[in-house]
Design an enzyme around this catalytic site. Sequence first.
Site, short mmCIF file in Angstrom:
data_model
loop_
_atom_site.label_atom_id
_atom_site.label_comp_id
_atom_site.label_asym_id
_atom_site.label_seq_id
_atom_site.Cartn_x
_atom_site.Cartn_y
_atom_site.Cartn_z
N ASP A 109 -26.88 -5.67 22.68
CA ASP A 109 -28.02 -6.97 22.53
C ASP A 109 -27.74 -6.77 20.51
O ASP A 109 -28.28 -6.01 20.55
CB ASP A 109 -29.32 -6.22 23.34
CG ASP A 109 -29.92 -5.24 22.84
OD1 ASP A 109 -28.93 -3.95 22.42
OD2 ASP A 109 -31.07 -5.83 22.52
N GLU A 125 -32.28 -3.75 23.30
CA GLU A 125 -32.88 -1.83 22.22
C GLU A 125 -33.38 -3.16 21.22
O GLU A 125 -34.80 -2.86 20.37
CB GLU A 125 -31.88 -1.50 21.60
CG GLU A 125 -32.01 -0.29 20.52
CD GLU A 125 -32.66 -1.08 19.30
OE1 GLU A 125 -33.43 0.12 18.36
OE2 GLU A 125 -32.38 -2.39 18.84
#
Length: 377
Positions: A69, A134
Site C-alpha cells: 500500500d 501499513e
Amino acid sequence: MKEKVVSLAQDLIRRPSISPNDEGCQQIIAERLEKLGFQIEWMPFNDTLNLWAKHGTSEPVIAFAGHTDVVPTGDENQWSSPPFSAEIIDGMLYGRGAADMKGSLAAMIVAAEEYVKANPNHKGTIALLITSDEEATAKDGTIHVVETLMARDEKITYCMVGEPSSAKNLGDVVKNGRRGSITGNLYIQGIQGHVAYPHLAENPIHKAALFLQELTTYQWDKGNEFFPPTSLQIANIHAGTGSNNVIPAELYIQFNLRYCTEVTDEIIKQKVAEMLEKHNLKYRIEWNLSGKPFLTKPGKLLDSITSAIEETIGITPKAETGGGTSDGRFIALMGAEVVEFGPLNSTIHKVNECVSVEDLGKCGEIYHKMLVNLLDS
C-alpha cells in the site's frame, strides 16, 4: 539483478494501491514465488490483504517484510510524470511508492528468487510477510499475521523490513529498533457561558494553561546508548463554538509521545494523570498505544546486513532507532531480531517520489548477500 528489480518495481508502482487497497500487487508476487516452490498463504482481514509465503521448513526462519500500500498522491498536476506511470528519468524511477516501499519490496523478492534458484535445497526457511495495510491504520495487516503465526507456534528468527532507511547515501543508515508511540486524546471540562460573565462560567483553556506548560516542558528521560530521549508534541487542539462571546465548555488536546526504553506506556499514563490531578482539572483521557519500543542489539542479523552493505558499496552503516514507527514493532513481538534497510527516504510521501535505479539494483545485491551470510555461514 538490477534489471529484474527495476522491472518488478515498475509493475508494482503501476498499480494504484492506495492504502488499504492492494490492486493486485500481491497476486503478481505470489505467482512469481509459487513457480519457485514457495508455499503461499493468504491472510485477508477486513479490507486488507496479507500474504505469508515461505520456502523451506527448518530454522532459522529469515523473513522479508514489506507493504504494497501507498499514501495518496496529492495534486497529480504537480508531478513531473503521472504518479503511477513508473517512468525512469535521468536514472531515477518516479512514482508513488518508488521509495516507500515498492522499490525495496521488488529488491527483496528478486533477492529471494535468485537465492532459491541457486540453492533449491537451502537450509532454514526464507519467508515473505507482505501487507496492504501499513500506511493507514495498520490494524488489519502485519499485526494480524503475527498473531496468527504466534497462535500456531510459528517462529521468525531474523526479519529484514524493507523500509527506506538510508538518509544521504544508500546504506548509510540501518534501523535496529524504533521508539514506542502513544497518543493521548484529552478532554478538559469547563462550564460554558458568556464571556462578559466569566464568574458564571469556567474556561477550560485558562484552567489548562499551567498543565500544558508542565506537559510540554517535562523531561521524561535522557535517552540511552541506543535511543534518543523521549519526546512529546501536541498535535491538535480545539475548543469553542466559533463565536467570540462564548466561553467553551470543553477543551480537546491531542498529544503524542515517541518514547524510548527508559520509560513505559504505563509510566507515561501515570505521570500525565498526576499532572492533571495536580492542576485540579476535570478531565477524561483516551489512550492509543500504537507500538512499544523494540531494539535489536548487535548480533547475527545486524552483522550480516552490515557486512553485505560493506561488501556491496564499501561503507559501514550506522545503526539508528530514530524516526517513526514501522511494522517491525509487531514482528519484534515474536522474539525475532529485526532490522530495517532500504533506499533513500528523502522523497517519501512527497510529490515526485523517486528512487535511483542504481540503488535499487544495489539493494537487491545487499539483500541477497545478507541471505548468503545468514544461511551459508
